[in-house]
Motif scaffolding. Structure first.
Motif, short mmCIF file in Angstrom:
data_model
loop_
_atom_site.label_atom_id
_atom_site.label_comp_id
_atom_site.label_asym_id
_atom_site.label_seq_id
_atom_site.Cartn_x
_atom_site.Cartn_y
_atom_site.Cartn_z
N ILE A 253 29.44 15.27 12.65
CA ILE A 253 29.84 15.06 13.87
C ILE A 253 31.03 16.35 13.91
CG2 ILE A 253 32.26 14.14 14.92
CD1 ILE A 253 29.24 12.79 15.32
N PRO A 254 32.10 16.61 12.44
CA PRO A 254 32.57 17.96 13.18
C PRO A 254 31.96 19.53 14.30
CG PRO A 254 32.72 17.24 10.88
CD PRO A 254 31.82 16.10 11.00
N THR B 260 31.79 12.83 21.99
CA THR B 260 32.28 13.90 19.99
C THR B 260 33.86 12.89 20.11
OG1 THR B 260 30.49 15.10 21.22
CG2 THR B 260 31.39 15.53 18.68
N TRP B 261 34.48 14.21 20.23
CA TRP B 261 35.81 13.64 20.10
C TRP B 261 36.34 12.16 19.80
CZ3 TRP B 261 39.92 11.65 23.41
CH2 TRP B 261 41.36 11.43 22.18
N GLN C 111 35.13 11.02 16.85
CA GLN C 111 35.69 11.98 15.47
C GLN C 111 37.23 11.09 15.57
OE1 GLN C 111 34.68 14.24 13.36
NE2 GLN C 111 36.37 15.42 12.92
N GLU D 26 39.99 14.55 11.64
CA GLU D 26 40.66 14.38 12.60
C GLU D 26 40.30 15.99 13.21
OE1 GLU D 26 43.77 14.06 16.33
OE2 GLU D 26 43.80 13.55 14.83
N PHE D 27 39.54 16.32 14.16
CA PHE D 27 39.02 17.77 14.78
C PHE D 27 40.57 18.49 14.97
CE2 PHE D 27 38.12 21.14 17.63
CZ PHE D 27 37.45 21.65 17.15
#
Length: 618
Positions: A182-183, A316-317, A320, A328-329
């Motif tokens: 995911i990142p 996607t965010w 995440q 968390e991005f």
């Protein structure tokens, strides 16, 4: 852990939002897409000035039903009504945006994921109205038209972000293999969305500048690799942007496909579909003689691609955020890492030397657009080369205390991403130099990157005590590039500047290597002081310093320089030699540190003296 999970649930739990609000939001999105498409029709049919006044049309709410002779020019009725229809739809679309904002603050003010984007959309709408007026009153300058379209796209993306959050319930991921992907998907989704936006806006500018139909063939222009006209170069630059952007857009599509989660795969599939369709229509445009239908479709697909990219990014965010609060991005951290990857302090000195080459070539200030292009494209090339250097030196960087916290060595940026980042930046730089400046400056810039990467980083740095001497040639090229950008050739003053920086580099870096001798030894880098000792290194520093000073004095013989330069150079040289002698006579690191720090100031002030002397003729 429970608290973190509840935080996520609260963040995305918008179940209190009624279906009516979602319906209004969906209608608004449909109106916005129709508005953008109609705007494309306005552009393609050249109807932008169908109503030459604003906000009315020929001073009327309802426009004329026949051709109008305005300011000596016949304006056809269909152009009048196309432009009026666009304005009318824009006015209609403004009301649901206003309604969304009012409802957001009236009924859902506790949900920041609703109030913030709604407010941003309203602010952008106000800005858009002002831009619309300026666009007409200033008779469609391409910069304003492009900004107008950009604002519309941002309004759309902001409301789409809200709609995606409202209509998707995201469950935390449990599969570790997927979680780990995911990142990277998020990072590439950001890059892909940015690329799709750049493609869209560059295409808009090309059309606004009258270059949209300047290349009647595809993929070549007039069946040649090198266009003949400036507008053709602009058109081809857009095509190159599309090629580079296509790569960065395709990567998140592949990631989304591999993750194989329907809520991620679907927007990824949309992005891929719109990307292929956009490429197909883009190629079909010249083949069809730039038929208006295909031109409008081209813009609509570009908008759809941008919005699909934002859809994928938003989903996607959400995954995440929902999966793990601690992972968390962090966009700020990401930008900071890539900024650090480019080694910005090194870039500043390189750009200063390139600007010096330009000013001495012009004996004054060159055209602003030329300066801007050289500095921006030069910065991209330097940043790209430094990113590739981070990729190649990651094994060394992890050993040295000075470099172990770099983004790649510190595992904050993957080696592959650093390499791709570096290559993409250099491709963009080369294209910008070639299309906007000239081929010689493009080749010199590319040569500097290749020399730095392959000759210095891969070969000399790890094998020779003269690594920094020969390798310094890459860092000495910017003045020649700057001169070539202005003159289209290589002149004697630029060669002097090359030689000055070339002989400045060893004393500067050898002084640093004395301070970091243990680091270099641990990393098995054969710096001169590591292999031959500090005593021998001090002699070489002194020798190169004397040659450097001699070159700075000889440089005064070129006709572009005056007495101001000579006096400045002599003052700077005296103290440089003094510090070199102090280091030669002493064994302490303090002398090395003083020389290292002063050498930075020395080169900066020397270059400034050159610019002042040649620019003002003193």
């Amino acid at each position: 852990m429970t608290t973190e999970k509840n935080n996520y649930t609260n963040l995305f739990d918008l179940s209190g939002v009624g279906s009516g609000f979602k319906t209004i939001l969906l209608i608004t999105l449909c109106l916005l897409f129709a508005l953008i498409t109609l705007g494309g029709i306005v552009r393609v049919t050249d109807s932008g000035l169908g109503c030459p006044d604003w906000p009315l049309c020929y001073g009327q709410f309802i426009p004329p039903l026949e051709d109008v002779n305005y300011a000596g020019e016949l304006i056809e009725v269909h152009k009048i009504w196309i432009e009026w229809s666009h304005r009318t739809l824009a006015a209609i679309t403004g009301f649901p945006i206003l309604l969304v904002t009012i409802l957001a603050w009236w009924k859902y003010r506790k949900f920041s994921l609703i109030t913030v984007p709604a407010t941003v959309a309203l602010i952008l709408l106000i800005f858009q109205v002002v831009l619309g007026a300026i666009t007409v009153l200033r008779e469609l300058p391409p910069e304003i038209v492009t900004t107008h379209l950009s604002t519309a796209q941002f309004i759309f993306a902001t409301l789409l972000f809200m709609y995606v959050i409202l209509t998707n319930k995201i469950q935390p991921l449990k599969d570790k293999l997927i979680i780990d992907k995911i990142p990277n998907l998020l990072r590439w989704s950001i890059i892909g969305a940015a690329s799709s936006f750049i493609i869209l806006i560059s295409g808009s500018y090309v059309v606004g500048a009258g270059a949209g139909t300047s290349c009647p063939n595809w993929p070549l222009c007039d069946n040649t690799l090198l266009p003949q006209l400036n507008i053709q170069w602009l058109h081809m630059f857009h095509r190159v942007v599309v090629v580079v952007g296509t790569i960065t857009i395709a990567i998140p599509v592949i990631y989304a496909y591999k993750i194989n989660i329907p809520k991620i795969t679907f927007p990824g599939l949309l992005v891929g579909t719109f990307l292929l369709a956009q490429i197909f229509i883009g190629a079909l445009n010249p083949a069809s003689g730039f038929h208006p239908v295909f031109r409008v479709l081209h813009l609509s697909l570009a908008s759809a691609l941008w919005l699909a990219s934002m859809y994928l990014l938003t989903i996607t965010w959400m995954y995440q955020k929902q999966t793990n609060l601690k992972s968390e991005f962090n966009l700020i951290q990401l930008l900071s890492d890539y900024f650090e990857l480019s080694k910005p302090l090194i870039i500043l000195l390189l750009l200063l030397s390139a600007l010096t080459g330009m000013i001495i070539a012009e004996q004054g200030l060159p055209q602003i657009h030329l300066i801007a292009t050289v500095l921006v494209a030069g910065a991209l090339a330097s940043a790209g080369a430094n990113a590739i250097n981070n990729f190649m030196d990651r094994d060394i960087d992890t050993v040295m205390s000075r470099t172990k916290s770099r983004p790649v060595a510190g595992s904050r940026v993957s080696p592959t991403n650093a390499l791709i980042f570096g290559i993409v930046l250099n491709v963009i730089s080369f294209v910008a130099f070639w299309t906007i400046v000239n081929l010689l400056s493009a080749l010199l810039t590319l040569g500097a990157t290749l020399f730095y990467v392959f000759i210095y980083t891969l070969w000399l740095k790890r094998t020779s005590t003269q690594n920094i001497v020969i390798g310094g040639a890459a860092g000495a090229l910017p003045p020649i590039i700057g001169w070539a950008a202005v003159q289209g050739s290589i002149g004697l003053p630029s060669l002097y500047l090359f030689a000055i920086i070339f002989f400045w580099t060893p004393p500067h870096f050898w002084a640093l290597s004395i301070l970091l001798e243990k680091d270099y030894a641990n990393a098995n880098i054969p710096m001169l002081n590591v292999v031959m000792g500090i005593e021998e290194t001090r002699k070489f520093i002194m020798m190169h310093s004397i040659i450097l000073v001699a070159l700075t004095i000889l440089f005064y013989t070129v006709p572009q320089l005056g007495l101001f330069y000579l006096v400045s150079a002599l003052i700077l040289d005296v103290y440089f030699l003094y510090l070199g002698i102090k280091l030669w006579q002493s064994q302490d690191h303090l002398s090395a540190r003083k020389l290292y720090l002063y050498s930075l100031l020395y080169l900066m002030l020397l270059l400034i003296a050159v610019m002042i002397s040649s620019g003002f003729g003193i």
